[in-house]
Structure formats: structure tokens, C-alpha cells
Enzyme design. Structure first.
Site, short mmCIF file in Angstrom:
data_model
loop_
_atom_site.label_atom_id
_atom_site.label_comp_id
_atom_site.label_asym_id
_atom_site.label_seq_id
_atom_site.Cartn_x
_atom_site.Cartn_y
_atom_site.Cartn_z
N GLU A 170 6.48 63.57 67.68
CA GLU A 170 7.17 64.61 66.92
C GLU A 170 7.23 64.24 65.44
O GLU A 170 6.99 65.06 64.55
CB GLU A 170 8.60 64.81 67.46
CG GLU A 170 9.40 65.80 66.63
CD GLU A 170 10.81 66.07 67.16
OE1 GLU A 170 11.20 65.40 68.15
OE2 GLU A 170 11.49 66.93 66.59
N GLY A 181 13.73 66.13 63.43
CA GLY A 181 13.05 65.04 64.14
C GLY A 181 13.56 63.66 63.77
O GLY A 181 12.88 62.65 63.99
N ARG A 225 -3.02 81.93 34.85
CA ARG A 225 -1.85 82.42 34.11
C ARG A 225 -1.87 81.94 32.66
O ARG A 225 -2.07 80.76 32.40
CB ARG A 225 -0.59 81.90 34.81
CG ARG A 225 0.70 82.17 34.09
CD ARG A 225 1.12 83.59 34.24
NE ARG A 225 2.38 83.85 33.56
CZ ARG A 225 2.88 85.07 33.40
NH1 ARG A 225 2.26 86.12 33.91
NH2 ARG A 225 4.02 85.23 32.77
N THR A 231 16.47 62.15 60.59
CA THR A 231 16.58 62.29 59.13
C THR A 231 15.95 61.09 58.42
O THR A 231 15.67 60.05 59.03
CB THR A 231 18.06 62.36 58.70
OG1 THR A 231 18.68 61.11 59.01
CG2 THR A 231 18.80 63.48 59.41
N GLN A 256 8.02 75.46 40.07
CA GLN A 256 8.17 75.36 38.61
C GLN A 256 6.93 75.88 37.89
O GLN A 256 7.03 76.60 36.91
CB GLN A 256 8.45 73.90 38.24
CG GLN A 256 9.01 73.71 36.85
CD GLN A 256 10.39 74.36 36.68
OE1 GLN A 256 11.08 74.63 37.66
NE2 GLN A 256 10.76 74.64 35.44
#
Ligand SMILES: Cc1cc2nc3c(=O)[nH]c(=O)nc-3n(C[C@H](O)[C@H](O)[C@H](O)COP(=O)(O)OP(=O)(O)OC[C@H]3O[C@@H](n4cnc5c(N)ncnc54)[C@H](O)[C@@H]3O)c2cc1C
Lengths: 385, 251
Positions: free
Chosen positions: A248, A369, A274, A371, A342
Site C-alpha cells: 500500500e 496508509g 502564457r 502518516t 503558483q
């Protein structure tokens, strides 16, 4: 931009590359066109489990003779890398709930369970969830209080479970229960099936990210469960869990590098088009350097995951390394999510952009799963720090 | 039924390609390759026809060693045999490809030869038609549906043409080219990918096939198309007509 991780592809064999390409085509044709709608609806159709199974993408990593597709954790990583192009990790998480729900059952080794639970789930016919976490016990698994009490040839289960992925629609749930007071040795898995009297979904929870995946609070009120639904011997669950946690965590680590790479590519593509102050964003050194740092982080996280994944695929049991990989990839994904948003500016804050979505999704990685803090505990203990 | 089907390795149409500085071609480093989507439709059609009517599907590609991976993904989808004709994009054009495939068709003698209607890199849309001509076989291009008729001796093919669907009947052996709406190509499962890895690919050279390698098309230079100009907003219909007449000079 050239792919900063292209150099890592040489570590992959032809089957891994082919599987990644398949998973990507599936994600782009079947998931991406619906991603926004499913995320907003906080659901995706149950039929997607069957569609994914038919495409051979659901049971990767499970043995062929049990109805799976064979392959290793490296093949599972390839599916994750392909699936990210669906533009939602919520769908991936929902489809992936069997990846955590079935391994404990498999470890129990019952043929009856294989035919009733493993095969139909790998075929996409039934949906499975894993329930460990409770309102009063998350990181501290040994604090589980849901009780299974022997009653004749049955067990009666009472308690509640929280944050259960695919829990709302699951046909059955692999539930961690307490069968005795021994903190670790008193834990046992049971399969609780939909429709059993006393078992109910108390809440469809609303989340920051992973929105297309349903997350449930489940209630167990004196649910009568036959003994044949017990997984393995009484008290065997904790050891099983320690092993299945590895897969996991590696899966979440892979979700980390895949998400980070997706975000990097999207941000770089945006920055090349951009314009601001008369030039494209990549014409500004600050943006170029930020993208360069992001590329470096992505490459490092992916290289780490491949290195650990390759050893695990060969059968090594690498507890500290898997935890390190998960922590590193989660941190990279978290940081890159911030950077990508950002670079997109306001557009990165808009609901219809995949960057906005994945950026919210990755916040789960340092939590789910196990911390980051718990991973560090494990790393410290295992390395003897 | 014996079916020949093509696959081609193309640059991923989703990625932005870059030209080499001298304009001699497309810069290949960092580019990802994919099987041509129209070829995947052709393969899907070939496999499902085989599954309905029996027989075998042979996949063929013309390309360098690296094309083996693309060929294997066709085998993983379900093709029975695989052939690669060794060649490099630089030394090929649609006509040479058509002649090479025609030679292969003469020796393999399939009932049907299914190809993608075009490859999404060059978008020439020539090979199926030229090959049918060289072979003297009937052709049905841009197929959106294929039904085998006459007990496996011919096929009815629905073709997507401007303004609708045209249905033609072709006697075998025939050439069919696949359009996108023909089907949804299946996904190869991991066990099939694993098996395909072990499938032998028969390699032939253009010389083996006895194909003359002179090209009809000579590429002088690649150029990126000019960037799109920004649009203009018009106030009303009168303004639009005035601009079309006096600025664009199209009225
Ligand atoms: C979207 C989502 C899906 C999930 N899916 C599932 C699922 O399918 N099945 C399932 O069983 N669970 C699931 N979970 C639960 C998940 O595994 C837990 O949230 C996680 O293990 C953390 O537990 P907790 O939330 O109770 O946090 P807590 O354990 O309460 O921790 C809170 C904070 O304290 C810190 N902390 C705790 N102990 C220590 C310590 N010893 N030292 C230092 N710091 C410490 C933690 O790191 C954390 O920062 C899911 C969670 C989410 C958010």
C-alpha cells in the site's frame, strides 16, 4: 521540455512499458473525458470496475491462477503512471481499494475466500474495501476497538470504522476487529458483506481531494458473521497487516511521483505558452529555475521509487526503504503541487483545471496508509537510529 | 480466414514535436512513440473477424528494431504471427511501403489485408490505396463497419464518406482501411503482454521481398506551420461584411 525522467525508462522492461502505455490509453479515453463530472459528483459509475477489469488493468499484481493479471509492484507502478493521465487520482484510489482489501484475505489462504471474494473482485464484479481506521484509532492500529465476539459458530461484530475508501459501495469489507485484549496478538480480520443485518454505511464523507472516490463511515451493530468469513487464525491480523502495508505504501509513493510528474508537465506546458510582461513565463529566469528544481525533484522521487520497487518486486522485504520512498515522494508531490498552482496563477485555482484537482489530491499522500510521522518512526526503529 | 494487418510506430500525437535545426526531419530525442491509432482499429477488426470466422491474423510493420515493441503490442492484442520488414523512416515513402506490403501479400496470400486509413505522423493516406492498385485487388477505404458475406468469400464494408455512409461489397482477396469509428480497440492484458514478449518476430529485408528501393517522394525540408494570428472582433454584421470585402477580400 524533454521528459526529465526519460533516463529512468531504461530500467523498465518491454512488458512494463507496454502496460504503462495501455493504462495511459485507458485513462485518456475512458477516464479523462469524465474526470470533471465524476469529481464534482463525488462518485464514478460502478461499471468502471468491470471496464477496467476487462481492459486487464484491475488485477495487476495479483496471481493469474487466482484471476489476477500477474506481474509485480513494478507493473502496478506502471498502471499508476498511466492512470494519472485520467487527470484524477480519486478514480484511481476508488478502483484501487481492492489493492488494499484483498491482500489480507489472500494471506488468509482460504479457497472458499478465493472463490467468493478474490475472483469476483478481480473480475470487477464485486467491489471491496479495507476497514482498519476508527474514530478512536488511526495511526495507532493496536488501538482498534471494533469487537468480534464468538457466539456459537458465528461471531458478533460491533463498532465503527472511519475514512473507508469505496466503503459506500463495497459489496464486502475486510474489517480489522479485536478478538482478544492482547494489543497486537488480539487482532483478526473478518469479511463483512453488504446486506448482513446490523452493517450499514453511516456517512458518505466529503473530502478535500480524491473526490471521485467514495469515503465512508461504517457502522457495525451486533453484525452476525459466520465463522467461515474469518480470515486466517484468530490473532493473525497484525502480522499480516505489517506485510500488506508495504504494498500500500509503495502504491502511494508511486501515486506521489506520478502526480508530481503530471503537475510538472502541465506547469511547464502552461509556462511556455502564457505571456506576462511581454514574454512567455519560461522567459523569466525565476520561473525557469523553479521548473528546473521541480524536474530535479520529480526525477529523484521516481528514481527512489523504482530502486525500492525493483527490489520489492524481486521479493525483498524492505520496511525502512518503502517508508522512505513514501515520505520522499509525498513531500515532492506536496511541494510540486504548490509550485504548479503558483505557475498557473489564478488558473491553477480554478475547479476545471486538472492541476487544481491533482494539487488537492496529493495532500492525502503524507496522511493515508500511515502518516509521514509514523513512517519516520518506522524508519528510525528499523535503521536502529 | 487469413488476415494480414499493419501496425506502425508513430510519434505520440499528444506530444509537441520539434524539428531538427537544419529542417531535415523531426528531432527524435525525448519523443515518445505509440502504435498508430488507426492501425489499432485495423488490428481490432482483424482479431474480431478471426474470432468469428476462424483462421489467423498476421501483423506486419515496416521499421527499425525499435518497431518490435509496437509489433509486440499487436501480438499482445491477439495477432497470431508477426513480421517486421526492416526499414528506416528516412528511406521510405508511401509508395515503397505499398510495394513492399504488396510483395508480402503475394507470398502470404491472405483473404483480407486490413490497414489503418492513414498514419497520424505523416497523414499521407496513400498506402492502402496504392497497394490495392499494385495487387489488382478491390479496396474499401475508411471502413466504419465490416461484415463478412458469401460464406467468407467477400465482405460488405460501410465507408465514411462526406455526407454519409456508403456501403460497398468487395470480393476477397481485398484491401480494407480502418477508420476510427470502426471499433474500440481492446487493451492487451499483462499475461498476453508477457506472452507476446516471447513471440518470435520474423524479420525480412526489402531485398528479401525483391522490392526496388528508389523513392517517388523526396523530402527537401521540414518547416513548422506559421503561428496562428489573433482573431478580430466585429461590431455587427455590417462590419463583418465590410471587413470580409475590404480587408480579407473574400467577397
Ligand atoms: C481519503 C482517505 C482515505 C482513507 N482510506 C482508508 C481506508 O480505505 N481504510 C482505512 O482503514 N483507513 C483509511 N484512511 C485512514 C488513514 O489510514 C488514516 O487517516 C491515517 O492512518 C492517519 O490516521 P488518523 O487520521 O487517525 O490520524 P491520527 O493517528 O490521529 O494522527 C494525527 C496526527 O498525529 C500524528 N501522530 C500520531 N501518532 C504519532 C506519533 N506516535 N508520533 C508523532 N506523531 C504522531 C500523525 O502523524 C498525524 O499528523 C483514509 C484516510 C483518508 C484521508
Amino acid at each position: 521540455m524533454k521528459r526529465p525522467t526519460a533516463f529512468l525508462d531504461v530500467q523498465l522492461d518491454a512488458t512494463e512499458l507496454a502496460l504503462r502505455q495501455n493504462a495511459r490509453r485507458f485513462a485518456e479515453t475512458v477516464i479523462a473525458p469524465n474526470a470533471h463530472e465524476w469529481e464534482e459528483a463525488e462518485y464514478f459509475p460502478d461499471s468502471l470496475f468491470r471496464t477496467a477489469a476487462k481492459a486487464g488493468l484491475l488485477g495487476v499484481g495479483f496471481p493469474e491462477h487466482l484471476g489476477g493479471q500477474g506481474g509485480t509492484v513494478m507493473h502496478q507502478m506502471m498502471v499508476t503512471e498511466g492512470f494519472i493521465h485520467g487527470g484524477t487520482t480519486g478514480v484511481m484510489a476508488g478502483l484501487g481499494s481492492l489493492g488494499i482489501a484483498l491482500p489480507p484475505i489472500l494471506a488468509g489462504g482460504s479457497d472458499d475466500h478465493v472463490s467468493r471474494f478474490i475472483r469476483p473482485t478481480l473480475a470487477g464484479e464485486t467491489i471491496a474495501a479495507l476497514a482498519i481506521t476508527e474514530p478512536g484509532a488511526g495511526s495507532d492500529v493496536a488501538g482498534v476497538r471494533t469487537r468480534a465476539v464468538k457466539d456459537g459458530t458465528d461471531y458478533r461484530i460491533s463498532g465503527s470504522k472511519l475514512f473507508i475508501t469505496s466503503g459506500c459501495r463495497a459489496d464486502f469489507v475486510t474489517v480489522l476487529c479485536r478478538t482478544s485484549d492482547d494489543p497486537h496478538g488480539g487482532l483478526t480480520f473478518f469479511v463483512v458483506e453488504k446486506g448482513m443485518a446490523g452493517f450499514s454505511v453511516s456517512k458518505h464523507l466529503q473530502k478535500t481531494g480524491w473526490r471521485a472516490s467514495d469515503t465512508a463511515e461504517l457502522a457495525f451493530d451486533e453484525v452476525r458473521v459466520p465463522e467461515r468469513n474469518r480470515v486466517g487464525a484468530p490473532g493473525s491480523a497484525f502480522l499480516t497487516l505489517m506485510k500488506t502495508f508495504q504494498a500500500e505504501r509503495l502504491a502511494l509513493a508511486a501515486m506521489g511521483h506520478a502526480s508530481a510528474e503530471f503537475l510538472l508537465e502541465a506547469a511547464a506546458a502552461y509556462a511556455r505558452e502564457r505571456k506576462a510582461f511581454g514574454k512567455v513565463l519560461t522567459g523569466h529566469q525565476v520561473i525557469r529555475h523553479r521548473l528546473a528544481e521541480m524536474a530535479t525533484q520529480v526525477a529523484a522521487a521516481k528514481a527512489m521509487n523504482y530502486a525500492v520497487g525493483r527490489r520489492v518486486a524481486l521479493g525483498d522485504y524492505l520496511v525502512a526503504e518503502v517508508s522512505m520512498a513514501k515520505n520522499f515522494a509525498s513531500d515532492v508531490a506536496t511541494r510540486i503541487a504548490y509550485d504548479a498552482v503558483q505557475i498557473l496563477g489564478g488558473m491553477g485555482y480554478m475547479r476545471e483545471s486538472a492541476v487544481e484537482r491533482i494539487a488537492r489530491d496529493v495532500r492525502l499522500l503524507p496522511i493515508g496508509g500511515g502518516t509521514t510521522e509514523i513512517m519516520n518512526e518506522i524508519i528510525g526503529k528499523t535503521l536502529g537510529i | 480466414m487469413k488476415i494480414l494487418v499493419t501496425t506502425k510506430r508513430v510519434t505520440d500525437p499528444g506530444t509537441k514535436i520539434k524539428l531538427k535545426a537544419d529542417g531535415s526531419g523531426i528531432a527524435a530525442d525525448g519523443v515518445e512513440f505509440k502504435p498508430n491509432p488507426f492501425c489499432e482499429n485495423a488490428i481490432e477488426a482483424a482479431i474480431s473477424l478471426r474470432d468469428q470466422h476462424g483462421g489467423e491474423v498476421i501483423v506486419v510493420s515496416i521499421g527499425p528494431d525499435e518497431a518490435d515493441q509496437t509489433i509486440r503490442s499487436a501480438v499482445a492484442m491477439g495477432c497470431n504471427r508477426a513480421i517486421r520488414i526492416d526499414g528506416n523512416d528516412g528511406g521510405l515513402d508511401g509508395d515503397l511501403v505499398a510495394r513492399a506490403l504488396a510483395k508480402l501479400a503475394e507470398s502470404e496470400q491472405p483473404d483480407v489485408f486490413i490497414l489503418g486509413k492513414q498514419a497520424v505522423d505523416g497523414d499521407s493516406n496513400q498506402v492502402g490505396q496504392l497497394m490495392a492498385e499494385y495487387l489488382g485487388w478491390p479496396q474499401a477505404t475508411f471502413a466504419s463497419a465490416i461484415t463478412v458475406t458469401n460464406g467468407g468469400k467477400s465482405a460488405q464494408v460501410a465507408r465514411e464518406v462526406d455526407g454519409g455512409i456508403e456501403t460497398v461489397e468487395v470480393d476477397f482477396p481485398a484491401v480494407i482501411t480502418a477508420d476510427l469509428r470502426l471499433n474500440e480497440p481492446r487493451f492487451a492484458s499483462l499475461p498476453n503482454i508477457m506472452k507476446a514478449k516471447r513471440t518470435a518476430i520474423e524479420v525480412k529485408t526489402l531485398a528479401d521481398l525483391g522490392v526496388e528501393t528508389t523513392l517517388k517522394v523526396r523530402t527537401t525540408r521540414f518547416e513548422a506551420p506559421p503561428g496562428r494570428q489573433a482573431g478580430k472582433k466585429v461590431a455587427d454584421v455590417a462590419d463583418l461584411v465590410q471587413k470580409l470585402r475590404n480587408e480579407a477580400k473574400v467577397l
